[in-house]
Scaffold this motif. Structure first.
Motif, PDB file in Angstrom:
ATOM      1  N   PHE A   5       1.044  -1.251   0.149  1.00 19.48           N
ATOM      2  CA  PHE A   5       0.008   0.255  -0.018  1.00 19.48           C
ATOM      3  C   PHE A   5       1.001   1.009   0.007  1.00 19.48           C
ATOM      4  O   PHE A   5       1.542   1.256   1.141  1.00 19.48           O
ATOM      5  N   VAL A   6       0.704   2.004  -0.911  1.00 22.13           N
ATOM      6  CA  VAL A   6       1.690   3.029  -1.286  1.00 22.13           C
ATOM      7  C   VAL A   6       1.159   4.324  -0.966  1.00 22.13           C
ATOM      8  O   VAL A   6       0.185   4.872  -1.665  1.00 22.13           O
ATOM      9  N   SER A   7       1.053   5.114   0.377  1.00 22.52           N
ATOM     10  CA  SER A   7       0.258   5.879   0.634  1.00 22.52           C
ATOM     11  C   SER A   7       1.116   7.414   0.636  1.00 22.52           C
ATOM     12  O   SER A   7       2.146   7.443  -0.278  1.00 22.52           O
ATOM     13  N   THR A  76       9.464  -9.540  -3.694  1.00 20.71           N
ATOM     14  CA  THR A  76       8.332 -10.108  -3.211  1.00 20.71           C
ATOM     15  C   THR A  76       7.097 -10.070  -4.108  1.00 20.71           C
ATOM     16  O   THR A  76       6.960  -9.268  -4.888  1.00 20.71           O
ATOM     17  N   ARG A  77       6.402 -11.141  -4.176  1.00 23.09           N
ATOM     18  CA  ARG A  77       5.351 -11.508  -4.970  1.00 23.09           C
ATOM     19  C   ARG A  77       4.050 -11.020  -4.236  1.00 23.09           C
ATOM     20  O   ARG A  77       3.686 -11.809  -3.243  1.00 23.09           O
ATOM     21  N   TRP A  78       3.375  -9.834  -4.850  1.00 20.92           N
ATOM     22  CA  TRP A  78       2.278  -9.090  -4.107  1.00 20.92           C
ATOM     23  C   TRP A  78       1.042  -9.716  -4.672  1.00 20.92           C
ATOM     24  O   TRP A  78       0.918  -9.823  -5.888  1.00 20.92           O
ATOM     25  N   ASP A  79       0.088 -10.128  -3.600  1.00 20.90           N
ATOM     26  CA  ASP A  79      -1.106 -10.323  -4.206  1.00 20.90           C
ATOM     27  C   ASP A  79      -1.966  -8.798  -4.677  1.00 20.90           C
ATOM     28  O   ASP A  79      -2.775  -9.186  -5.481  1.00 20.90           O
ATOM     29  N   LEU A  80      -1.669  -7.952  -3.963  1.00 16.10           N
ATOM     30  CA  LEU A  80      -2.189  -6.728  -4.672  1.00 16.10           C
ATOM     31  C   LEU A  80      -1.339  -5.551  -4.071  1.00 16.10           C
ATOM     32  O   LEU A  80      -0.726  -5.405  -3.017  1.00 16.10           O
ATOM     33  N   VAL A  81      -1.267  -4.726  -5.133  1.00  8.34           N
ATOM     34  CA  VAL A  81      -0.540  -3.418  -5.100  1.00  8.34           C
ATOM     35  C   VAL A  81      -1.520  -1.936  -5.054  1.00  8.34           C
ATOM     36  O   VAL A  81      -2.257  -2.047  -6.088  1.00  8.34           O
ATOM     37  N   VAL A  82      -1.609  -1.394  -4.194  1.00  8.59           N
ATOM     38  CA  VAL A  82      -2.351  -0.053  -4.066  1.00  8.59           C
ATOM     39  C   VAL A  82      -1.509   1.063  -4.176  1.00  8.59           C
ATOM     40  O   VAL A  82      -0.927   1.099  -3.064  1.00  8.59           O
ATOM     41  N   ASP A  83      -1.494   1.887  -5.119  1.00 10.75           N
ATOM     42  CA  ASP A  83      -0.610   2.856  -5.188  1.00 10.75           C
ATOM     43  C   ASP A  83      -1.503   4.071  -5.447  1.00 10.75           C
ATOM     44  O   ASP A  83      -1.971   4.528  -6.231  1.00 10.75           O
ATOM     45  N   LEU A  84      -1.400   4.845  -4.217  1.00 13.38           N
ATOM     46  CA  LEU A  84      -1.990   6.074  -4.202  1.00 13.38           C
ATOM     47  C   LEU A  84      -1.341   7.297  -4.797  1.00 13.38           C
ATOM     48  O   LEU A  84      -1.840   8.453  -4.634  1.00 13.38           O
ATOM     49  N   ARG A  85       0.028   7.247  -4.953  1.00 13.22           N
ATOM     50  CA  ARG A  85       0.820   8.136  -5.507  1.00 13.22           C
ATOM     51  C   ARG A  85       0.820   8.353  -7.141  1.00 13.22           C
ATOM     52  O   ARG A  85       1.556   9.272  -7.612  1.00 13.22           O
ATOM     53  N   GLY A  86       0.051   7.347  -7.637  1.00 15.59           N
ATOM     54  CA  GLY A  86      -0.061   7.412  -9.337  1.00 15.59           C
ATOM     55  C   GLY A  86       1.322   7.053  -9.704  1.00 15.59           C
ATOM     56  O   GLY A  86       1.804   7.843 -10.932  1.00 15.59           O
ATOM     57  N   ARG A  98      -3.207  -4.861  -9.386  1.00 14.14           N
ATOM     58  CA  ARG A  98      -2.594  -3.581  -9.097  1.00 14.14           C
ATOM     59  C   ARG A  98      -3.834  -2.688  -9.099  1.00 14.14           C
ATOM     60  O   ARG A  98      -4.496  -2.641 -10.596  1.00 14.14           O
ATOM     61  N   VAL A  99      -3.784  -1.638  -8.408  1.00 13.00           N
ATOM     62  CA  VAL A  99      -4.773  -0.366  -8.744  1.00 13.00           C
ATOM     63  C   VAL A  99      -3.990   0.679  -8.445  1.00 13.00           C
ATOM     64  O   VAL A  99      -3.250   0.978  -7.287  1.00 13.00           O
ATOM     65  N   GLN A 116     -12.750   5.696  -5.214  1.00 16.03           N
ATOM     66  CA  GLN A 116     -12.675   5.096  -6.519  1.00 16.03           C
ATOM     67  C   GLN A 116     -11.906   3.999  -7.062  1.00 16.03           C
ATOM     68  O   GLN A 116     -12.055   3.440  -7.834  1.00 16.03           O
ATOM     69  N   VAL A 117     -10.621   4.423  -6.255  1.00 19.52           N
ATOM     70  CA  VAL A 117      -9.674   3.346  -6.626  1.00 19.52           C
ATOM     71  C   VAL A 117      -9.907   1.829  -6.468  1.00 19.52           C
ATOM     72  O   VAL A 117      -9.775   1.201  -7.260  1.00 19.52           O
ATOM     73  N   LEU A 118     -10.907   1.635  -5.283  1.00 19.12           N
ATOM     74  CA  LEU A 118     -11.202   0.327  -5.115  1.00 19.12           C
ATOM     75  C   LEU A 118     -12.795   0.134  -5.304  1.00 19.12           C
ATOM     76  O   LEU A 118     -13.406  -0.797  -5.197  1.00 19.12           O
ATOM     77  N   GLY A 119     -13.218   1.163  -6.073  1.00 12.70           N
ATOM     78  CA  GLY A 119     -14.604   1.063  -6.694  1.00 12.70           C
ATOM     79  C   GLY A 119     -15.746   1.039  -5.612  1.00 12.70           C
ATOM     80  O   GLY A 119     -16.691   0.409  -5.445  1.00 12.70           O
ATOM     81  N   LEU A 120     -15.316   1.848  -4.532  1.00  9.39           N
ATOM     82  CA  LEU A 120     -16.162   2.009  -3.268  1.00  9.39           C
ATOM     83  C   LEU A 120     -16.870   3.371  -3.124  1.00  9.39           C
ATOM     84  O   LEU A 120     -16.259   4.432  -3.219  1.00  9.39           O
ATOM     85  N   ASN A 121     -18.205   3.127  -3.041  1.00  9.50           N
ATOM     86  CA  ASN A 121     -19.110   4.480  -3.158  1.00  9.50           C
ATOM     87  C   ASN A 121     -20.469   3.988  -2.444  1.00  9.50           C
ATOM     88  O   ASN A 121     -21.355   3.261  -2.656  1.00  9.50           O
ATOM     89  N   PRO A 122     -20.364   4.780  -1.103  1.00  6.89           N
ATOM     90  CA  PRO A 122     -19.727   5.775  -0.492  1.00  6.89           C
ATOM     91  C   PRO A 122     -18.360   5.188   0.061  1.00  6.89           C
ATOM     92  O   PRO A 122     -18.184   3.967   0.174  1.00  6.89           O
ATOM     93  N   PRO A 123     -17.242   6.089   0.026  1.00 11.22           N
ATOM     94  CA  PRO A 123     -15.816   5.540   0.591  1.00 11.22           C
ATOM     95  C   PRO A 123     -15.874   5.459   2.086  1.00 11.22           C
ATOM     96  O   PRO A 123     -16.861   5.874   2.680  1.00 11.22           O
ATOM     97  N   PRO A 124     -15.134   4.382   2.522  1.00 17.92           N
ATOM     98  CA  PRO A 124     -14.929   4.211   3.897  1.00 17.92           C
ATOM     99  C   PRO A 124     -14.309   5.465   4.443  1.00 17.92           C
ATOM    100  O   PRO A 124     -13.302   6.134   4.116  1.00 17.92           O
TER     101      PRO A 124
END
Length: 309
Positions: A5-7, A76-86, A98-99, A116-124
């Motif tokens: 998770f890249v924040s 590392t072999r990642w199951d999911l990469v979330v990059d909020l830095r674009g 990857r998202v 929107q990154v994870l398709g969540l509306n409303p967002p958490p």
């Protein structure tokens, strides 16, 4: 399951991203998380459940910090990469999924963009994490109080010190909505923050000064029991809202519709626009914080606080 998770580099943006992490924890129980963030935001994530590794991304010339981060996560072999830095990082890693959050200004609150990154509306909504040691470290402080944060990372975002003082006295003085409660003054470390808070502390000698004295998890533990938090647009404002404190954010030059506090009990109050002088540049066109009257902030507080039984 392993998730990268890249924040963000800033505290406020990092706090806003915590709702996505909480969602992923619920969706993937037992997942192990590696979080990459800027050094000032480290404390946002140190108490996060499921945290396997926290990587601090220190900005370097020519974007070399991305190369430094890649070297730490490429094996590392990642199951999911979330990059909020674009960034392009996730595309040069082994990842099942990857998202990537795209950059650039666009309408709507930052929280909506994150969802929107994870398709969540409303967002958490954001969350705040602390442990028993953090709670114990602040247990000697008042159990219920008014917290004010009269600093920010930009002087133009700072409400005048005399306004903070007037609001605190109106709320905690005789007949006030928080009559008799102590005042705690919060802010970050360093001379600049201390200088911004100094006039407030001088006018409120009875207040407890906590400038840079607590870690972010300790601040979260403390603010979770605040009767009210009032502060400029800052990382502490976002942390207060995430911790569940009734939070009033004071806004002028920065857009509240994009960066207002997000929490179960959060509000914003806005400074008035002003007449533009001839030849005004773009910076001059921002509302001045001096144009936010104490009376408007007080009315917003009374609307935010629960009605006495």
């Amino acid at each position: 399951m392993r998730i990268l998770f890249v924040s963000s580099t800033r505290i406020g943006d990092a706090v806003l991203s915590t709702g996505l992490l909480a969602h992923l924890m619920a969706q993937y129980p037992g997942a192990r998380f590696t979080v990459a963030c800027g050094p000032v935001a480290e404390g946002v994530f140190t108490r996060m459940p499921g945290l396997e590794r926290l990587i601090l991304v220190r900005k370097q010339r020519h974007s070399r910090h991305w190369w430094a981060l890649w070297r730490q996560v490429a094996g590392t072999r990642w199951d999911l990469v979330v990059d909020l830095r674009g960034s392009a990082l996730s595309f040069v890693l082994w990842a099942k999924r990857r998202v990537v959050m795209r950059g650039g200004r666009r309408p709507g609150h930052r929280l909506l963009h994150l969802g929107q990154v994870l398709g969540l509306n409303p967002p958490p909504l954001p969350v705040a994490w602390w442990n028993a040691e953090d709670a114990a470290a602040v247990a000697h402080l008042p159990q219920r109080f008014l917290a004010i944060a009269p600093t920010a990372n930009w002087a133009r975002k700072v409400w005048p010190a005399e306004n903070f003082v007037a609001l605190a006295r109106a709320l905690t003085g005789p007949g006030g909505a928080l009559a008799g409660l102590p005042v705690l003054v919060l802010g970050g470390p360093g001379e600049a923050e201390a200088a911004m808070a100094a006039p407030v502390l001088a006018a409120l000698p009875e207040a407890t000064e906590l400038m840079g004295r607590l870690t972010l998890p300790q601040v979260a533990a403390l603010l979770s029991r605040a009767a009210l938090f009032v502060g400029n647009d800052s990382g502490l404002m976002h942390l207060a809202a995430a911790a569940g404190a009734p939070t009033l954010g004071l806004f002028g030059p920065t857009p509240a519709d994009e960066y207002g506090p997000a929490g179960p009990r959060a509000r914003v109050v806005l400074a008035d626009q002003h007449d533009y002088p001839p030849g005004a540049d773009d910076l001059t066109r921002f509302p001045f914080m001096e144009n936010l009257p104490v009376e408007r902030a007080l009315a917003a507080v009374l609307d935010l606080l629960p009605v006495p039984a």
